[in-house]
Design an enzyme around this catalytic site. Sequence first.
Site, PDB file in Angstrom:
ATOM      1  CD  GLU A  47      -1.424  -2.260   2.203  1.00 20.95           C
ATOM      2  OE1 GLU A  47      -0.132  -2.736   2.144  1.00 20.95           O
ATOM      3  OE2 GLU A  47      -2.216  -2.676   2.938  1.00 20.95           O
ATOM      4  CB  CYS A  75      -0.781  -3.516   9.006  1.00 18.68           C
ATOM      5  SG  CYS A  75       0.219  -2.323   8.176  1.00 18.68           S
ATOM      6  CB  CYS A  78      -1.180   0.196   5.222  1.00 18.02           C
ATOM      7  SG  CYS A  78       0.482  -0.351   4.933  1.00 18.02           S
TER       8      CYS A  78
END
Length: 142
Positions: A47, A75, A78
């Site tokens: 990302e 996560c 990101c």
Amino acid sequence: MRRALQVAAGAGSDVPVGAVVFGPDGGELGSGGNERELTGDPTGHAEIVAMRRAAAALGTWRLDGCTLVVTLEPCTMCAGALVSARVAALVFGAWEPKTGAVGSLWDVVRDRRLTHRPEVYPGVLEHECAVLLRGFFGPLRS
């Protein structure tokens, strides 16, 4: 999502996650796969790589009106980055129950205390995305 799956398939020794940023007009602005092993960069998540490339293409850090498509639930790092970049929409494939920050473990992107909250479309081609990850981790866990 199929484009993100293509990117993920070229991950080499990294976890096969692919991400693509599309502009407001639907054109691809940037893509990336995980690069942590390749670069030794702990922030080298798909990302982040894709958003950096999209920002470079646009000449600004603001990804207003853009859509981030990624094969795995982001996560916390990101998720925070896509909120900070003002990404308009997030589309993701497989859920990540251990570290996911878009509904699994946390829900960073929908936190009402934030000034920007992207639209979220989870589970797109979920099975295909999960199969790619299981193929990578299966031999490691055997």
